[in-house]
Write a protein that holds these residues in place. Structure first.
Motif, mmCIF file in Angstrom:
data_model
loop_
_atom_site.group_PDB
_atom_site.id
_atom_site.type_symbol
_atom_site.label_atom_id
_atom_site.label_comp_id
_atom_site.label_asym_id
_atom_site.label_seq_id
_atom_site.Cartn_x
_atom_site.Cartn_y
_atom_site.Cartn_z
ATOM 1 N N GLU A 94 25.325 47.294 1.246
ATOM 2 C CA GLU A 94 26.676 47.777 0.627
ATOM 3 C C GLU A 94 27.558 48.875 0.072
ATOM 4 O OE1 GLU A 94 29.303 46.158 -2.964
ATOM 5 O OE2 GLU A 94 27.595 46.755 -3.978
ATOM 6 N N VAL A 95 28.506 48.505 1.277
ATOM 7 C CA VAL A 95 29.157 50.392 0.902
ATOM 8 C C VAL A 95 30.831 49.349 1.052
ATOM 9 C CG1 VAL A 95 30.569 51.435 2.619
ATOM 10 C CG2 VAL A 95 28.465 51.200 3.236
ATOM 11 N N VAL A 96 31.184 50.278 -0.604
ATOM 12 C CA VAL A 96 32.696 50.573 -1.282
ATOM 13 C C VAL A 96 33.823 51.185 -0.682
ATOM 14 C CG1 VAL A 96 33.708 50.234 -3.140
ATOM 15 C CG2 VAL A 96 30.844 49.261 -2.687
ATOM 16 N N TRP A 97 34.471 50.801 0.389
ATOM 17 C CA TRP A 97 35.698 52.090 0.025
ATOM 18 C C TRP A 97 36.883 52.072 -0.942
ATOM 19 C CZ3 TRP A 97 36.362 54.737 4.236
ATOM 20 C CH2 TRP A 97 35.348 54.876 5.538
ATOM 21 N N THR A 98 36.543 53.301 -0.924
ATOM 22 C CA THR A 98 37.821 53.791 -2.356
ATOM 23 C C THR A 98 39.346 53.189 -2.284
ATOM 24 O OG1 THR A 98 37.609 55.739 -1.907
ATOM 25 C CG2 THR A 98 35.560 55.105 -3.479
ATOM 26 N N PRO A 99 40.332 53.501 -2.360
ATOM 27 C CA PRO A 99 41.553 53.511 -2.724
ATOM 28 C C PRO A 99 41.851 55.173 -2.157
ATOM 29 C CG PRO A 99 41.293 53.168 -4.758
ATOM 30 C CD PRO A 99 40.175 53.291 -4.306
ATOM 31 N N PHE A 121 39.950 61.625 -7.116
ATOM 32 C CA PHE A 121 41.637 60.762 -7.076
ATOM 33 C C PHE A 121 41.408 59.687 -8.611
ATOM 34 C CE2 PHE A 121 43.568 56.493 -6.937
ATOM 35 C CZ PHE A 121 44.552 56.686 -6.138
ATOM 36 N N ASP A 122 42.411 59.998 -9.293
ATOM 37 C CA ASP A 122 42.828 59.120 -10.780
ATOM 38 C C ASP A 122 42.564 57.523 -10.679
ATOM 39 O OD1 ASP A 122 42.346 58.139 -13.081
ATOM 40 O OD2 ASP A 122 44.409 59.236 -13.860
ATOM 41 N N PHE A 123 40.989 56.599 -10.812
ATOM 42 C CA PHE A 123 41.350 55.279 -10.166
ATOM 43 C C PHE A 123 42.509 54.283 -11.583
ATOM 44 C CE2 PHE A 123 37.312 55.778 -8.192
ATOM 45 C CZ PHE A 123 38.150 55.839 -6.817
ATOM 46 N N ASP A 124 42.396 55.038 -12.341
ATOM 47 C CA ASP A 124 43.308 54.299 -13.857
ATOM 48 C C ASP A 124 44.875 54.283 -13.388
ATOM 49 O OD1 ASP A 124 40.724 54.323 -15.159
ATOM 50 O OD2 ASP A 124 40.985 56.326 -16.342
ATOM 51 N N GLN A 125 44.820 55.742 -13.068
ATOM 52 C CA GLN A 125 46.911 55.545 -13.081
ATOM 53 C C GLN A 125 46.726 54.438 -10.964
ATOM 54 O OE1 GLN A 125 48.293 56.433 -14.114
ATOM 55 N NE2 GLN A 125 47.255 57.366 -15.099
ATOM 56 N N TYR A 126 45.814 53.822 -10.046
ATOM 57 C CA TYR A 126 45.826 52.663 -9.266
ATOM 58 C C TYR A 126 46.166 51.333 -9.388
ATOM 59 C CZ TYR A 126 44.874 51.476 -4.642
ATOM 60 O OH TYR A 126 44.939 50.841 -2.950
ATOM 61 N N SER A 127 46.596 50.852 -9.131
ATOM 62 C CA SER A 127 46.383 49.320 -8.608
ATOM 63 C C SER A 127 45.302 48.825 -7.636
ATOM 64 C CB SER A 127 48.153 48.340 -8.729
ATOM 65 O OG SER A 127 48.210 47.429 -8.789
ATOM 66 N N LEU A 128 44.719 48.275 -8.269
ATOM 67 C CA LEU A 128 44.000 47.602 -7.239
ATOM 68 C C LEU A 128 43.748 45.944 -6.538
ATOM 69 C CD1 LEU A 128 40.617 48.317 -9.471
ATOM 70 C CD2 LEU A 128 41.339 49.805 -7.788
ATOM 71 N N ALA A 129 45.880 45.502 -7.753
ATOM 72 C CA ALA A 129 46.238 44.697 -6.353
ATOM 73 C C ALA A 129 46.860 44.466 -5.771
ATOM 74 C CB ALA A 129 47.006 43.865 -7.926
ATOM 75 N N PRO A 166 42.887 44.263 -2.039
ATOM 76 C CA PRO A 166 41.847 43.417 -1.769
ATOM 77 C C PRO A 166 40.724 43.994 -1.821
ATOM 78 C CG PRO A 166 43.963 42.712 -1.011
ATOM 79 C CD PRO A 166 44.764 44.401 -1.555
ATOM 80 N N ASP A 167 40.541 44.986 -0.870
ATOM 81 C CA ASP A 167 40.018 44.738 0.247
ATOM 82 C C ASP A 167 38.804 46.144 -0.892
ATOM 83 O OD1 ASP A 167 41.663 46.225 0.449
ATOM 84 O OD2 ASP A 167 39.577 47.290 2.316
ATOM 85 N N PHE A 168 38.629 46.096 -2.116
ATOM 86 C CA PHE A 168 38.686 48.017 -2.678
ATOM 87 C C PHE A 168 37.895 46.365 -4.049
ATOM 88 C CE2 PHE A 168 38.541 50.429 -6.984
ATOM 89 C CZ PHE A 168 37.933 51.069 -6.458
ATOM 90 N N MET A 169 36.445 46.554 -3.468
ATOM 91 C CA MET A 169 35.626 45.545 -4.448
ATOM 92 C C MET A 169 34.903 46.978 -5.487
ATOM 93 S SD MET A 169 34.655 42.722 -2.183
ATOM 94 C CE MET A 169 34.130 41.835 -3.522
ATOM 95 N N VAL A 170 34.506 47.059 -6.671
ATOM 96 C CA VAL A 170 33.798 47.581 -7.768
ATOM 97 C C VAL A 170 32.458 46.472 -8.405
ATOM 98 C CG1 VAL A 170 33.078 49.626 -9.036
ATOM 99 C CG2 VAL A 170 34.335 49.921 -7.049
#
Length: 51
Positions: A6-11, A36-44, A47-51
């Motif tokens: 599995e490969v995951v792309w970050t925002p 990059f601060d993910f807490d400040q990023y809206s995952l909505a 939608p392809d970002f999966m953790v």
């Protein structure tokens, strides 16, 4: 990267092995490469970002 792993792309457009990134998130809320601060990023908005 290896086929079948599995490969995951970050925002911030970095890619990691899924399991490695999950373990990282247990300790941090940022990208392991660029911090990059993910807490400040809206995952909505990504939608392809999966953790």
């Amino acid at each position: 990267m290896v086929a079948g792993v599995e490969v995951v792309w970050t925002p911030c457009e970095h890619q990691f092995h899924g399991e490695c990134l999950r373990r990282w998130f247990e300790r941090a809320g940022s990208c392991p490469l660029c911090r990059f601060d993910f807490d400040q990023y809206s995952l909505a908005s990504r939608p392809d970002f999966m953790v």
